[in-house]
Design a protein around this motif. Structure first.
Motif, short mmCIF file in Angstrom:
data_model
loop_
_atom_site.label_atom_id
_atom_site.label_comp_id
_atom_site.label_asym_id
_atom_site.label_seq_id
_atom_site.Cartn_x
_atom_site.Cartn_y
_atom_site.Cartn_z
N TYR A 161 -12.20 6.89 -17.65
CA TYR A 161 -12.83 5.81 -17.96
C TYR A 161 -12.16 4.61 -16.28
O TYR A 161 -11.98 5.20 -15.42
CB TYR A 161 -11.70 5.15 -18.53
CG TYR A 161 -11.23 6.11 -19.80
CD1 TYR A 161 -10.16 7.07 -19.82
CD2 TYR A 161 -12.01 5.37 -21.09
CE1 TYR A 161 -9.91 7.65 -20.97
CE2 TYR A 161 -11.79 6.39 -22.61
CZ TYR A 161 -11.17 7.15 -22.72
OH TYR A 161 -11.29 8.39 -23.52
N LEU A 162 -13.53 3.45 -16.78
CA LEU A 162 -13.13 2.87 -15.56
C LEU A 162 -12.32 1.32 -15.75
O LEU A 162 -12.79 0.62 -16.66
CB LEU A 162 -14.55 2.81 -15.24
CG LEU A 162 -14.26 2.19 -13.65
CD1 LEU A 162 -14.03 3.04 -12.23
CD2 LEU A 162 -16.03 1.93 -13.35
N ASP A 163 -11.33 1.30 -14.75
CA ASP A 163 -11.87 -0.52 -14.97
C ASP A 163 -12.16 -1.00 -13.25
O ASP A 163 -12.28 -0.50 -12.01
CB ASP A 163 -9.43 -0.74 -14.03
CG ASP A 163 -9.30 -0.58 -15.76
OD1 ASP A 163 -8.16 0.28 -15.44
OD2 ASP A 163 -9.92 -0.02 -16.42
N ALA A 164 -12.73 -1.94 -13.78
CA ALA A 164 -13.30 -2.83 -12.44
C ALA A 164 -12.99 -4.37 -12.31
O ALA A 164 -12.77 -5.13 -13.64
CB ALA A 164 -15.05 -2.90 -12.37
N PRO A 165 -12.54 -5.46 -11.97
CA PRO A 165 -11.95 -7.10 -11.47
C PRO A 165 -13.43 -7.23 -11.61
O PRO A 165 -15.06 -7.04 -11.62
CB PRO A 165 -11.74 -6.99 -9.92
CG PRO A 165 -12.60 -6.08 -9.59
CD PRO A 165 -12.85 -4.52 -10.28
N SER A 166 -13.37 -9.00 -11.27
CA SER A 166 -14.49 -9.63 -11.55
C SER A 166 -15.63 -9.44 -10.64
O SER A 166 -16.66 -10.26 -10.33
CB SER A 166 -14.28 -11.22 -12.73
OG SER A 166 -13.35 -11.40 -11.41
N THR A 167 -14.94 -9.45 -9.31
CA THR A 167 -15.33 -9.67 -8.38
C THR A 167 -16.14 -8.59 -7.94
O THR A 167 -17.04 -8.09 -6.75
CB THR A 167 -14.44 -9.65 -7.51
OG1 THR A 167 -13.34 -8.89 -6.75
CG2 THR A 167 -13.44 -11.30 -7.57
N GLN A 168 -15.87 -7.31 -8.46
CA GLN A 168 -16.70 -6.05 -8.38
C GLN A 168 -18.29 -6.57 -7.88
O GLN A 168 -18.21 -6.93 -9.09
CB GLN A 168 -16.06 -5.00 -8.88
CG GLN A 168 -17.05 -3.32 -8.68
CD GLN A 168 -16.83 -3.23 -7.03
OE1 GLN A 168 -15.29 -3.87 -6.69
NE2 GLN A 168 -17.43 -2.96 -6.83
N ALA A 169 -18.57 -5.55 -7.53
CA ALA A 169 -20.20 -5.26 -7.81
C ALA A 169 -21.15 -4.41 -8.89
O ALA A 169 -20.23 -3.66 -8.93
CB ALA A 169 -21.34 -5.09 -6.39
N ALA A 170 -21.82 -5.31 -10.35
CA ALA A 170 -22.89 -4.73 -11.06
C ALA A 170 -23.32 -3.80 -10.67
O ALA A 170 -23.30 -3.14 -9.54
CB ALA A 170 -23.67 -5.63 -12.25
#
Length: 715
Positions: A687-696
Motif C-alpha cells: 500500500y502507498l500513501d502520498a501527499p497532495s504535493t507529490q507528483a503523479a
C-alpha cells in the motif's frame, strides 16, 4: 668518268688503238657493280658486270635515291620499352620499282652477320658479286663461280627479288673471313618449294662439309630439319613435318630457326612450331669455325624452289621481333621496326638504308643515331595485403607484397604508403631491392584497431624514374576470435550447503562483449547481469543435487564463447525461493490523483487473491523468510517518494491477505515468514500513501528477499 665520251668520238681513233682502249677500260671496271658514262649529257649509260660490250651503249638507268632517313622511338623518349621505327623517302628518276634494303646496326655493327635480300639482279660469276648488306661483308658468289651452277634471279618475289634454284646443282656460295660464330643466333629466310615429296637442300654452313656443319633440308617425306654435327656426331637434330601446314607448295613461307643458348626454336610465318628430335644444350656455332656457306643445297641435296631475304643473326631474336619481322616482310618490305624486347639501356641504334631498283643500288644512307635510355619501371603487380594468420584481426601483423620489375636495372627502391580509412598513416622506403622479385613488408599489429580499413600502395624507383602507384586490396580489421569465458562461481570442487549460489564469470575478448547467458541443467538460456564489460553475474533459484551449468557470451562481431561446469548442493540443507512474475519485476503503484491513502499496488488485486507471492522449497530444514527494500520509490521521470510512505502485509495461508498486520517498509531485513516448510507460500500486499504535493506517476520499488535456515539471520 667526267666530260663527254660517245661512240662517234671514239671512232676518230685508229681501230687497234680504239679496241685496246675499250678493252683496258672494260677490264678495269667490269668487277665493279656499276660503270657510269655520261654520253652527250643524256641519261646515264651503265654497264653491269657480265653484260656484253654492246649493252654498255644501249642500256640506260639512273640510280635510285633515298633521303630523310629518320630513326625514332614510339614514345619519342628513346626508352627501353619503346619500339624503334625507321622512316625515309626514296625516288627513282626512271620511275623504276624501288626496294629499300635496311640493315639494323647496334653500337655501329650490324645485328645480322649476313643480310642477303637478293634484290639486285646479279648474273655475273665474279666472286662476291652477291652483296651482303651487313657490316661484315660476307658477299656471295653465284654457282661458286660456275655458270651452270648459277641460280636464276627473279624480280618479283616476297620482298623485291630472289633466286630460283633448279633442283639439280644451283647454289650460292659464301666464304666468310670472320666466320659465322656465335653462342646464340637466328637463321631467317623465305622459301618457296616447287613440289613436295622431293629432297630440298636449303642451306649448309660448314667447317668440314661432311663432319662439322649446320644444315637444313626437307626430306622426301616433307620433313624439314636442322642438324648440328661436330666430328660426325649429331649433337642437335630437330625436325618439323611441313605437311602439318595448311599449304606450302608453290607458296612463300617464312622460316626462322632460333637458338637461345638452351634449345632450338622454330617459327613458321611468325608462329612457333613444336619440334621433334634431340633438342637441348647450347650447340649452335660457337664450337665450329663455319667459314663456308652454301645456299640452295646441302652437301647432297639441291633445292627445287626459291630463297629470299636470307639472314643470319648473332643474337636470338625474340618471338615478338620474329612476328613483327614476318608481318613486315609479308607486306612486301624489309624490316622497318625493332621491337622493345630487342633493345636495352645504353644501346646505340642506327639503320643503313640502301635503295635498289633491281638493277643497281643507290647510295647507302645512314639514319641518325638513337641512344636507348632508362625507361620508367613497370608499375608493381600482384599488390596484395593479407593478415599473417589469415584472420584479419587486430592482434596480427599485416603483410603488403608486390611483384616489382624493371627492364633496365637489377635493383629498385620500393616505396610503401599505408592508408587507414583512406588517410595516409605511414610511409616507408626500402632501398636496393632485387628486380624481378616479390617484395614484402609488415605493418605491426599495434597500429590496428577493430573496424579499420587498410590499404597499402606501392611504387618503385630505379634512380632515374618512378613507377606509378599501385594499390592493394582493402583489408578490414575484424574479430573472429570467440570470447574467453572463465568461471568464478559456482566451483565444481565445493559441495554447497545453501540454495543461494551466485553465478559469476569473467570474460576477455578483442572487443566489447554484447551479452552473456547461462543455461542450468539444459534448460532455457537466461540473460545475466553485466557488472562491466568483463564481469557478469546472476543469482538463480536452485534446488539440492548435482547441476550442469553452461555459460555463453558473444561479442559485437557475434563470436560466441562458452564454458561449462558441474556443481552440487548437499541434500542436508537445501533452500530455494521462487517469486511470482509480478513480484519479480518490482512493486508498482499508478498514482493519478493526489493525495492518496493506502493506495493498492497494481498486483494487490483489490480484495481478491494477491498476485504477489513467494514459493518456498526446503529440504531437511525450516526456512525463515526476510524482506527489505532497496531504497525510496521512483517514477520513470525520477520523481522520488520516501520509503516511509510504503506499507505491506504478509500471510502464509490467506491469498487475500485479509486482516493481516500492516508493516512499514524499510531498507533493513524484516522477518515475514517464520519456520516455513517445503512448498510453503508467502502472500503479500502493498500500500502507498502520498501527499497532495507529490507528483503523479507510476512509482516503483525494488525488493530483496532472503531465505535462511530457521533461526539464522541474513547477512
Amino acid at each position: 668518268m667526267s666530260g663527254k665520251f660517245g661512240l662517234k668520238n671514239a671512232m676518230k681513233f685508229g681501230g687497234v688503238f680504239l679496241v685496246l682502249i675499250f678493252y683496258i677500260f672494260f677490264i678495269s671496271l667490269v668487277v665493279a657493280d656499276v660503270i657510269s658514262v655520261n654520253s652527250g649529257g643524256g641519261n646515264n649509260s651503265i654497264i653491269t658486270p657480265g653484260a656484253n660490250l654492246e649493252g654498255f651503249f644501249f642500256q640506260s638507268n639512273r640510280i635510285p635515291v633515298v633521303t630523310n632517313v629518320l630513326l625514332v622511338s614510339s614514345s619519342g623518349n628513346n626508352l627501353t620499352n619503346d619500339n624503334l621505327t625507321v622512316s625515309y623517302s626514296s625516288t627513282d628518276a626512271d620511275g623504276d620499282f624501288i626496294t629499300n634494303i635496311t640493315d639494323w646496326r647496334l653500337d655501329g655493327t650490324s645485328i645480322a652477320v649476313l643480310n642477303m635480300p637478293f634484290d639486285k639482279n646479279v648474273a655475273e660469276l665474279t666472286a662476291g658479286a652477291v652483296r651482303d648488306y651487313s657490316t661484315y661483308g660476307n658477299n656471295g658468289t653465284l654457282g661458286g663461280g660456275t655458270k651452270t651452277y648459277s641460280p636464276t634471279w627473279n624480280s618479283s618475289c616476297q620482298v623485291g627479288g630472289c633466286y630460283e634454284f633448279d633442283g639439280i646443282d644451283d647454289y650460292v656460295s659464301l666464304i666468310s673471313s670472320s666466320g659465322f660464330v656465335s653462342p646464340i643466333g637466328t637463321i631467317s629466310y623465305w622459301m618457296k618449294l616447287k613440289n613436295n615429296d622431293q629432297i630440298h637442300g636449303i642451306y649448309h654452313f660448314y667447317e668440314v662439309s661432311t663432319q662439322d656443319y649446320i644444315r637444313t633440308y626437307v626430306s622426301a617425306s616433307n620433313v624439314m630439319d636442322l642438324v648440328i654435327e661436330d666430328n660426325d656426331v649429331a649433337y642437335v637434330s630437330v625436325s618439323y613435318d611441313l605437311d602439318n601446314l595448311p599449304s606450302y607448295i608453290g607458296e612463300w613461307i617464312n622460316v626462322a630457326w632460333v637458338q637461345n643458348g638452351t634449345r632450338i626454336y622454330l617459327y613458321i610465318n611468325g608462329i612457333e612450331k613444336s619440334l621433334s628430335g634431340t633438342n637441348s644444350g647450347s650447340w649452335w656455332t660457337s664450337h665450329l669455325t663455319l667459314n663456308n656457306l652454301h645456299l640452295g643445297k646441302t652437301g647432297w641435296a639441291p633445292l627445287n624452289g626459291s630463297l629470299d631475304e636470307f639472314q643470319v643473326f648473332n643474337r636470338a631474336l625474340t618471338p615478338e621481333q620474329i612476328k613483327s619481322k614476318y608481318q613486315e616482310e609479308l607486306a612486301g618490305h624489309q624490316v622497318e621496326k625493332i621491337v622493345s624486347q630487342e633493345t636495352g639501356k645504353g644501346n646505340s641504334w642506327r639503320v643503313a638504308v640502301t635503295p635498289n631498283d633491281r638493277i643497281i643500288d643507290g647510295v647507302t644512307v645512314l639514319s641518325n643515331i638513337l641512344e636507348i635510355v632508362d625507361s620508367q619501371p613497370d608499375n608493381p603487380t600482384n599488390v596484395e595485403l593479407i593478415s599473417l594468420n589469415g584472420r584479419n584481426e587486430s592482434d596480427t601483423d599485416l603483410q603488403c607484397s608486390a611483384f616489382i620489375n624493371d627492364a633496365d636495372n637489377s635493383e629498385l627502391d620500393v616505396y610503401i604508403n599505408w592508408f587507414k580509412d583512406d588517410v595516409s598513416i605511414l610511409n616507408r622506403t626500402f632501398g636496393s631491392q632485387s628486380n624481378g622479385t616479390t617484395f614484402s613488408t609488415l605493418l605491426n599489429s599495434g597500429n590496428l584497431t577493430l573496424g579499420d580499413i587498410w590499404v597499402c600502395s606501392v611504387r618503385t624507383y630505379d634512380g632515374n624514374e618512378y613507377s606509378g602507384w599501385e594499390d592493394s586490396n582493402n583489408l578490414t580489421i575484424i574479430d573472429i576470435t570467440a570470447p574467453n569465458v572463465s568461471i568464478i562461481s559456482p566451483n565444481s570442487s565445493i559441495s554447497y550447503t545453501t540454495l543461494e549460489i551466485d553465478f559469476n564469470i569473467s570474460v576477455t575478448d578483442n572487443e566489447n562483449i554484447s551479452m552473456c547467458f547461462y543455461s542450468l541443467d539444459w534448460d532455457t538460456n537466461i540473460s545475466m547481469d553485466e557488472v562491466n564489460d568483463s564481469y557478469f553475474w546472476y543469482e538463480s533459484s536452485l534446488g539440492p543435487g548435482t547441476h550442469y551449468l553452461e555459460y555463453y557470451c558473444n561479442d559485437t562481431s557475434n563470436n560466441w564463447g562458452m564454458n561449462a561446469t558441474n556443481f552440487t548442493i548437499d541434500n542436508s540443507a537445501a533452500i530455494s525461493i521462487l517469486l511470482s512474475d509480478e513480484l519479480e519485476v518490482g512493486v508498482k503503484w499508478n498514482v493519478v490523483s493526489l493525495p492518496v491513502d493506502d493506495l493498492d499496488a497494481l498486483g494487490n488485486n483489490g480484495s481478491g487473491a494477491t498476485y504477489y507471492f513467494i514459493n518456498i522449497s526446503a529440504t531437511n530444514t525450516l526456512v525463515d523468510l526476510y524482506v527489505r527494500a532497496d531504497g525510496d520509490l521512483y517514477t520513470e521521470s525520477l520523481d522520488i517518494l520516501g520509503l516511509g510512505n510504503e506499507t505491506y502485509s504478509a500471510n502464509t495461508t490467506d491469498p487475500t491477505v485479509s486482516n493481516s498486520q500492516v508493516l512499514t517498509m524499510t531498507t533493513n531485513y524484516v522477518l515475514i515468514g517464520d519456520a516455513l516448510g517445503d512448498n510453503s507460500v508467502i502472500y503479500l500486499k502493498f500500500y502507498l500513501d502520498a501527499p497532495s504535493t507529490q507528483a503523479a506517476g507510476t512509482y516503483l520499488n525494488q525488493l530483496q528477499f532472503n531465505a535462511v535456515r530457521d533461526g539464522e539471520i541474513p547477512e
